[in-house]
Design a protein around this motif. Structure first.
Motif, PDB file in Angstrom:
ATOM      1  N   VAL A   1       0.846  -1.190   0.000  1.00 34.11           N
ATOM      2  CA  VAL A   1       0.000   0.000   0.000  1.00 34.11           C
ATOM      3  C   VAL A   1       0.881   1.239   0.000  1.00 34.11           C
ATOM      4  O   VAL A   1       1.788   1.365   0.829  1.00 34.11           O
ATOM      5  CB  VAL A   1      -0.931   0.009   1.232  1.00 34.11           C
ATOM      6  N   THR A   2       0.622   2.139  -0.943  1.00 32.79           N
ATOM      7  CA  THR A   2       1.378   3.395  -0.983  1.00 32.79           C
ATOM      8  C   THR A   2       0.523   4.588  -0.570  1.00 32.79           C
ATOM      9  O   THR A   2       1.013   5.712  -0.532  1.00 32.79           O
ATOM     10  CB  THR A   2       1.942   3.633  -2.390  1.00 32.79           C
ATOM     11  N   GLY A   3      -0.748   4.354  -0.269  1.00 33.69           N
ATOM     12  CA  GLY A   3      -1.610   5.439   0.176  1.00 33.69           C
ATOM     13  C   GLY A   3      -3.070   5.063   0.047  1.00 33.69           C
ATOM     14  O   GLY A   3      -3.416   3.997  -0.479  1.00 33.69           O
ATOM     15  N   THR A   4      -3.948   5.924   0.552  1.00 36.54           N
ATOM     16  CA  THR A   4      -5.388   5.754   0.399  1.00 36.54           C
ATOM     17  C   THR A   4      -5.968   7.063  -0.100  1.00 36.54           C
ATOM     18  O   THR A   4      -5.428   8.141   0.156  1.00 36.54           O
ATOM     19  CB  THR A   4      -6.055   5.366   1.736  1.00 36.54           C
ATOM     20  N   SER A   5      -7.076   6.952  -0.821  1.00 32.98           N
ATOM     21  CA  SER A   5      -7.700   8.157  -1.365  1.00 32.98           C
ATOM     22  C   SER A   5      -8.420   8.917  -0.257  1.00 32.98           C
ATOM     23  O   SER A   5      -8.805   8.339   0.754  1.00 32.98           O
ATOM     24  CB  SER A   5      -8.679   7.786  -2.480  1.00 32.98           C
ATOM     25  N   GLY A   6      -8.601  10.209  -0.475  1.00 28.55           N
ATOM     26  CA  GLY A   6      -9.202  11.035   0.555  1.00 28.55           C
ATOM     27  C   GLY A   6     -10.687  10.792   0.748  1.00 28.55           C
ATOM     28  O   GLY A   6     -11.149  10.591   1.866  1.00 28.55           O
ATOM     29  N   ALA A   7     -11.456  10.793  -0.347  1.00 27.71           N
ATOM     30  CA  ALA A   7     -12.907  10.722  -0.229  1.00 27.71           C
ATOM     31  C   ALA A   7     -13.461   9.326  -0.455  1.00 27.71           C
ATOM     32  O   ALA A   7     -14.413   8.909   0.209  1.00 27.71           O
ATOM     33  CB  ALA A   7     -13.542  11.691  -1.222  1.00 27.71           C
ATOM     34  N   SER A   8     -12.894   8.580  -1.402  1.00 28.72           N
ATOM     35  CA  SER A   8     -13.429   7.256  -1.725  1.00 28.72           C
ATOM     36  C   SER A   8     -12.632   6.163  -1.025  1.00 28.72           C
ATOM     37  O   SER A   8     -11.548   6.401  -0.502  1.00 28.72           O
ATOM     38  CB  SER A   8     -13.393   7.039  -3.241  1.00 28.72           C
ATOM     39  N   ASN A   9     -13.208   4.985  -1.021  1.00 30.96           N
ATOM     40  CA  ASN A   9     -12.552   3.840  -0.375  1.00 30.96           C
ATOM     41  C   ASN A   9     -11.620   3.141  -1.359  1.00 30.96           C
ATOM     42  O   ASN A   9     -11.887   2.021  -1.806  1.00 30.96           O
ATOM     43  CB  ASN A   9     -13.609   2.864   0.159  1.00 30.96           C
ATOM     44  N   GLU A  10     -10.535   3.785  -1.674  1.00 30.67           N
ATOM     45  CA  GLU A  10      -9.565   3.232  -2.620  1.00 30.67           C
ATOM     46  C   GLU A  10      -8.224   3.004  -1.917  1.00 30.67           C
ATOM     47  O   GLU A  10      -7.731   3.863  -1.187  1.00 30.67           O
ATOM     48  CB  GLU A  10      -9.378   4.167  -3.807  1.00 30.67           C
ATOM     49  N   ILE A  11      -7.665   1.831  -2.154  1.00 30.67           N
ATOM     50  CA  ILE A  11      -6.351   1.478  -1.643  1.00 30.67           C
ATOM     51  C   ILE A  11      -5.369   1.598  -2.801  1.00 30.67           C
ATOM     52  O   ILE A  11      -5.497   0.917  -3.824  1.00 30.67           O
ATOM     53  CB  ILE A  11      -6.327   0.037  -1.081  1.00 30.67           C
ATOM     54  N   ILE A  12      -4.388   2.470  -2.669  1.00 36.18           N
ATOM     55  CA  ILE A  12      -3.465   2.775  -3.765  1.00 36.18           C
ATOM     56  C   ILE A  12      -2.205   1.934  -3.624  1.00 36.18           C
ATOM     57  O   ILE A  12      -1.688   1.749  -2.524  1.00 36.18           O
ATOM     58  CB  ILE A  12      -3.109   4.279  -3.751  1.00 36.18           C
ATOM     59  N   HIS A  13      -1.731   1.407  -4.753  1.00 35.98           N
ATOM     60  CA  HIS A  13      -0.517   0.579  -4.748  1.00 35.98           C
ATOM     61  C   HIS A  13       0.339   0.940  -5.959  1.00 35.98           C
ATOM     62  O   HIS A  13       0.545   0.155  -6.870  1.00 35.98           O
ATOM     63  CB  HIS A  13      -0.869  -0.914  -4.729  1.00 35.98           C
ATOM     64  N   ASN A  14       0.853   2.150  -5.933  1.00 37.49           N
ATOM     65  CA  ASN A  14       1.678   2.635  -7.041  1.00 37.49           C
ATOM     66  C   ASN A  14       3.078   2.022  -7.005  1.00 37.49           C
ATOM     67  O   ASN A  14       3.614   1.748  -5.933  1.00 37.49           O
ATOM     68  CB  ASN A  14       1.806   4.161  -6.987  1.00 37.49           C
ATOM     69  N   PRO A  15       3.690   1.816  -8.162  1.00 38.29           N
ATOM     70  CA  PRO A  15       5.088   1.352  -8.193  1.00 38.29           C
ATOM     71  C   PRO A  15       6.048   2.505  -7.936  1.00 38.29           C
ATOM     72  O   PRO A  15       5.651   3.673  -7.899  1.00 38.29           O
ATOM     73  CB  PRO A  15       5.239   0.815  -9.615  1.00 38.29           C
ATOM     74  N   GLY A  16       7.332   2.170  -7.765  1.00 41.96           N
ATOM     75  CA  GLY A  16       8.354   3.200  -7.611  1.00 41.96           C
ATOM     76  C   GLY A  16       8.472   3.686  -6.180  1.00 41.96           C
ATOM     77  O   GLY A  16       7.841   3.176  -5.266  1.00 41.96           O
ATOM     78  N   GLY A  17       9.283   4.696  -5.989  1.00 37.38           N
ATOM     79  CA  GLY A  17       9.506   5.255  -4.662  1.00 37.38           C
ATOM     80  C   GLY A  17      10.169   4.241  -3.751  1.00 37.38           C
ATOM     81  O   GLY A  17      11.097   3.545  -4.140  1.00 37.38           O
ATOM     82  N   THR A  18       9.665   4.139  -2.525  1.00 37.50           N
ATOM     83  CA  THR A  18      10.237   3.190  -1.564  1.00 37.50           C
ATOM     84  C   THR A  18       9.641   1.793  -1.704  1.00 37.50           C
ATOM     85  O   THR A  18      10.122   0.850  -1.087  1.00 37.50           O
ATOM     86  CB  THR A  18       9.995   3.685  -0.128  1.00 37.50           C
ATOM     87  N   SER A  19       8.609   1.653  -2.524  1.00 38.38           N
ATOM     88  CA  SER A  19       7.959   0.358  -2.671  1.00 38.38           C
ATOM     89  C   SER A  19       8.866  -0.620  -3.409  1.00 38.38           C
ATOM     90  O   SER A  19       9.425  -0.309  -4.453  1.00 38.38           O
ATOM     91  CB  SER A  19       6.639   0.499  -3.434  1.00 38.38           C
ATOM     92  N   LYS A  20       8.997  -1.831  -2.859  1.00 42.38           N
ATOM     93  CA  LYS A  20       9.799  -2.879  -3.486  1.00 42.38           C
ATOM     94  C   LYS A  20       8.926  -4.016  -4.016  1.00 42.38           C
ATOM     95  O   LYS A  20       9.441  -5.001  -4.530  1.00 42.38           O
ATOM     96  CB  LYS A  20      10.813  -3.436  -2.480  1.00 42.38           C
ATOM     97  N   HIS A  21       7.596  -3.880  -3.881  1.00 41.05           N
ATOM     98  CA  HIS A  21       6.708  -4.969  -4.244  1.00 41.05           C
ATOM     99  C   HIS A  21       5.761  -4.631  -5.383  1.00 41.05           C
ATOM    100  O   HIS A  21       5.034  -5.506  -5.848  1.00 41.05           O
ATOM    101  CB  HIS A  21       5.892  -5.406  -3.020  1.00 41.05           C
ATOM    102  N   ASN A  22       5.741  -3.389  -5.816  1.00 40.70           N
ATOM    103  CA  ASN A  22       4.803  -2.978  -6.850  1.00 40.70           C
ATOM    104  C   ASN A  22       5.537  -2.755  -8.168  1.00 40.70           C
ATOM    105  O   ASN A  22       6.253  -1.775  -8.330  1.00 40.70           O
ATOM    106  CB  ASN A  22       4.074  -1.698  -6.422  1.00 40.70           C
ATOM    107  N   LYS A  23       5.389  -3.683  -9.078  1.00 37.34           N
ATOM    108  CA  LYS A  23       6.127  -3.607 -10.332  1.00 37.34           C
ATOM    109  C   LYS A  23       5.517  -2.566 -11.263  1.00 37.34           C
ATOM    110  O   LYS A  23       4.308  -2.334 -11.250  1.00 37.34           O
ATOM    111  CB  LYS A  23       6.153  -4.973 -11.004  1.00 37.34           C
ATOM    112  N   PRO A  24       6.334  -1.926 -12.087  1.00 33.13           N
ATOM    113  CA  PRO A  24       5.813  -0.972 -13.069  1.00 33.13           C
ATOM    114  C   PRO A  24       4.852  -1.668 -14.021  1.00 33.13           C
ATOM    115  O   PRO A  24       5.013  -2.837 -14.361  1.00 33.13           O
ATOM    116  CB  PRO A  24       7.079  -0.508 -13.797  1.00 33.13           C
ATOM    117  N   GLY A  25       3.815  -0.950 -14.428  1.00 34.94           N
ATOM    118  CA  GLY A  25       2.855  -1.521 -15.366  1.00 34.94           C
ATOM    119  C   GLY A  25       1.691  -2.226 -14.720  1.00 34.94           C
ATOM    120  O   GLY A  25       0.822  -2.745 -15.417  1.00 34.94           O
ATOM    121  N   GLY A  26       1.663  -2.282 -13.408  1.00 41.52           N
ATOM    122  CA  GLY A  26       0.521  -2.889 -12.729  1.00 41.52           C
ATOM    123  C   GLY A  26       0.646  -4.386 -12.544  1.00 41.52           C
ATOM    124  O   GLY A  26       1.684  -4.998 -12.790  1.00 41.52           O
TER     125      GLY A  26
END
Length: 210
Positions: free
Chosen positions: A37-62
């Motif tokens: 998890v790299t973040g959550t949306s402010g208004a909706s119930n969305e769990i964000i999992h963007n690649p890059g940054g400090t994340s080592k588990h989220n590959k580019p391209g989804g």
């Protein structure tokens, strides 16, 4: 991921997404994925999992997998850690993990032996039928491990003028398994010089499954 409720999800948590009862992408298997998890949306119930940054588990391209609405999302918390325990040359019990910056750090003194056994269910009857110190090498082997037995032997730093200890120390008692097999507890043989010190053993059996 759009969920019914995002409560409890935090940046850095590891999540597992898995198909419920369907082969969503038609490849013949039920898929599952590990994401961070790299973040959550402010208004909706969305769990964000963007690649890059400090994340080592989220590959580019989804993910490359189209999960359906009935897929399940499991939050297993922060990244699991791997901790290595060992005894150094000064008889200090040490631990090495991400928590210590991958450097061995002393957590106990005067430890002269550390032993562990993997207790396994090899016939799927939900009870231990063998224990040994052979670490599994694949997923099938790890699924058989249902408990870990381990113990340490500590030595009093004060040398006694006479022999005060037995010639052999048993780290834990022999263990009789449900099928009747007896697993002999590990032992430590002492020299005459080592028998001038007093020893104490600590041991436990930790179940890994409910």
């Amino acid at each position: 991921f759009t969920v019914g409720n995002k409560y409890g999800f935090n940046s850095g948590d590891i999540v597992i997404v898995a198909e419920a009862n369907a082969d969503s992408d038609g490849d013949g298997t039920q898929d599952c994925s590990v994401r961070e998890v790299t973040g959550t949306s402010g208004a909706s119930n969305e769990i964000i999992h963007n690649p890059g940054g400090t994340s080592k588990h989220n590959k580019p391209g989804g993910l490359g997998i189209s999960y359906c609405q009935s897929a399940q999302l499991y939050n297993i918390g922060e990244l699991p850690d791997r901790i290595t325990y060992a005894i150094d040359t000064n008889n200090n019990l040490t631990m090495n993990s991400r928590q210590t910056g991958n450097v061995a750090v002393g957590i106990g003194e005067h430890i002269v032996m550390l032993r562990a056994m993997y207790c396994k269910d090899t016939n799927s009857d939900d009870s231990i039928d063998t224990c040994d110190n052979t670490m599994p090498t694949n997923a099938a082997g790890w699924r058989q491990v249902i408990a870990i037995r381990f113990g340490v032997v500590a030595r009093n730093p004060s040398r006694e003028p006479t022999l005060v200890g037995d010639a052999t120390i048993q780290v834990w008692p022999d263990m009789t398994l449900p099928g009747g097999t007896v697993i002999t507890g590990p032992t430590m043989t002492l020299s005459d010089e080592q028998r001038h010190y007093r020893y104490r053993t600590y041991q436990t059996l930790v179940p890994l499954r409910n």
